[in-house]
Design a protein around this motif. Structure first.
Motif, PDB file in Angstrom:
ATOM      1  N   ASN A 183       0.829  -1.215   0.000  1.00 31.35           N
ATOM      2  CA  ASN A 183       0.000   0.000   0.000  1.00 31.35           C
ATOM      3  C   ASN A 183       0.856   1.254   0.000  1.00 31.35           C
ATOM      4  O   ASN A 183       0.545   2.235  -0.684  1.00 31.35           O
ATOM      5  CB  ASN A 183      -0.915   0.034   1.225  1.00 31.35           C
ATOM      6  N   VAL A 239     -10.959   7.708   3.730  1.00 32.75           N
ATOM      7  CA  VAL A 239     -10.933   6.944   2.488  1.00 32.75           C
ATOM      8  C   VAL A 239     -10.810   5.471   2.854  1.00 32.75           C
ATOM      9  O   VAL A 239      -9.983   5.100   3.687  1.00 32.75           O
ATOM     10  CB  VAL A 239      -9.723   7.366   1.600  1.00 32.75           C
ATOM     11  N   LYS A 299      -9.939   1.545   1.870  1.00 33.36           N
ATOM     12  CA  LYS A 299      -9.205   0.717   0.914  1.00 33.36           C
ATOM     13  C   LYS A 299     -10.108  -0.425   0.479  1.00 33.36           C
ATOM     14  O   LYS A 299     -10.894  -0.905   1.285  1.00 33.36           O
ATOM     15  CB  LYS A 299      -7.941   0.138   1.566  1.00 33.36           C
ATOM     16  N   PRO A 300     -10.044  -0.947  -0.725  1.00 31.87           N
ATOM     17  CA  PRO A 300      -9.128  -0.464  -1.763  1.00 31.87           C
ATOM     18  C   PRO A 300      -9.576   0.892  -2.305  1.00 31.87           C
ATOM     19  O   PRO A 300     -10.775   1.116  -2.466  1.00 31.87           O
ATOM     20  CB  PRO A 300      -9.232  -1.547  -2.854  1.00 31.87           C
ATOM     21  N   ILE A 301      -8.624   1.767  -2.551  1.00 34.38           N
ATOM     22  CA  ILE A 301      -8.975   3.106  -2.980  1.00 34.38           C
ATOM     23  C   ILE A 301      -9.344   3.143  -4.461  1.00 34.38           C
ATOM     24  O   ILE A 301      -8.832   2.368  -5.256  1.00 34.38           O
ATOM     25  CB  ILE A 301      -7.827   4.115  -2.717  1.00 34.38           C
ATOM     26  N   SER A 302     -10.262   4.028  -4.777  1.00 34.44           N
ATOM     27  CA  SER A 302     -10.531   4.344  -6.174  1.00 34.44           C
ATOM     28  C   SER A 302      -9.629   5.518  -6.529  1.00 34.44           C
ATOM     29  O   SER A 302      -9.702   6.578  -5.905  1.00 34.44           O
ATOM     30  CB  SER A 302     -12.007   4.707  -6.350  1.00 34.44           C
ATOM     31  N   VAL A 303      -8.716   5.295  -7.501  1.00 31.87           N
ATOM     32  CA  VAL A 303      -7.659   6.272  -7.791  1.00 31.87           C
ATOM     33  C   VAL A 303      -8.229   7.654  -8.085  1.00 31.87           C
ATOM     34  O   VAL A 303      -7.785   8.657  -7.525  1.00 31.87           O
ATOM     35  CB  VAL A 303      -6.778   5.786  -8.968  1.00 31.87           C
ATOM     36  N   HIS A 304      -9.245   7.700  -8.922  1.00 26.31           N
ATOM     37  CA  HIS A 304      -9.795   8.996  -9.342  1.00 26.31           C
ATOM     38  C   HIS A 304     -10.382   9.750  -8.145  1.00 26.31           C
ATOM     39  O   HIS A 304     -10.100  10.931  -7.934  1.00 26.31           O
ATOM     40  CB  HIS A 304     -10.855   8.759 -10.421  1.00 26.31           C
ATOM     41  N   ARG A 305     -11.194   9.038  -7.360  1.00 23.74           N
ATOM     42  CA  ARG A 305     -11.810   9.692  -6.191  1.00 23.74           C
ATOM     43  C   ARG A 305     -10.776  10.070  -5.152  1.00 23.74           C
ATOM     44  O   ARG A 305     -10.852  11.115  -4.517  1.00 23.74           O
ATOM     45  CB  ARG A 305     -12.850   8.745  -5.547  1.00 23.74           C
ATOM     46  N   PHE A 306      -9.785   9.194  -4.984  1.00 24.44           N
ATOM     47  CA  PHE A 306      -8.727   9.437  -4.005  1.00 24.44           C
ATOM     48  C   PHE A 306      -7.964  10.727  -4.338  1.00 24.44           C
ATOM     49  O   PHE A 306      -7.760  11.581  -3.476  1.00 24.44           O
ATOM     50  CB  PHE A 306      -7.784   8.236  -3.975  1.00 24.44           C
ATOM     51  N   THR A 361     -10.006  13.737  -3.568  1.00 27.37           N
ATOM     52  CA  THR A 361     -10.031  14.026  -2.126  1.00 27.37           C
ATOM     53  C   THR A 361      -8.733  14.712  -1.696  1.00 27.37           C
ATOM     54  O   THR A 361      -8.748  15.715  -0.987  1.00 27.37           O
ATOM     55  CB  THR A 361     -10.226  12.720  -1.327  1.00 27.37           C
TER      56      THR A 361
END
Ligand code: MN
Length: 138
Positions: free
Chosen positions: A27, A116, A118-125, A128
């Motif tokens: 991670n 946030v 996990k697993p993170i959504s890249v776009h939303r992360f 944020t």
């Protein structure tokens, strides 16, 4: 023609710094690479106690805080940082694995500014992260 907003030491624009507190190696690598690629300077630690020291010493623009850490809980780290006038202005985004009902509330009650799972959504992360960095911009 170059974009006008390149963030690099060469043109005197300081990169925004993110402290990643995460004890899972994979991670940590994923978060580090993702944020580095997007132009942020990264500080890293896998321990809560060291996170407290680094936050005071480096005053990062944002902290990504894993809640399950090997020494002290991320919730305790958040409470300590928010009780300290030198570090309370640093936005903290809690990052948790195995999200349980109530995790987000616990994180926010402990002083985290965002949450946030996990697993993170890249776009939303990234959205944020940007939203908290723009709030803290001078
Ligand atoms: Mn962990």
């Amino acid at each position: 023609m170059y974009p006008l907003t390149i963030e690099s030491p060469q043109n005197g624009v300081k990169k925004q710094t993110i402290l990643i507190v995460e004890d899972n190696t994979l991670n940590m690598m994923l978060l580090n690479d993702l944020l580095e690629v997007h132009g942020y300077a990264i500080l890293k630690t896998s321990h809560g106690a060291e996170a407290l020291t680094m936050a005071r010493d480096y005053h990062p623009d944002l902290i990504l805080l894993d809640i399950q850490l090997p020494d002290i809980s991320g919730l305790e780290v958040a409470r300590t940082l928010k009780d300290d006038h030198e570090t309370r202005d640093i936005p903290i985004i809690a990052v948790t694995a195995f999200a349980m009902p109530g995790d987000e509330e616990k994180a926010l009650e402990s002083g985290c500014d965002g949450y946030v799972a996990k697993p993170i959504s890249v776009h939303r992360f990234l959205g944020t992260v940007r939203s908290f960095l723009s709030r803290s911009a001078p």
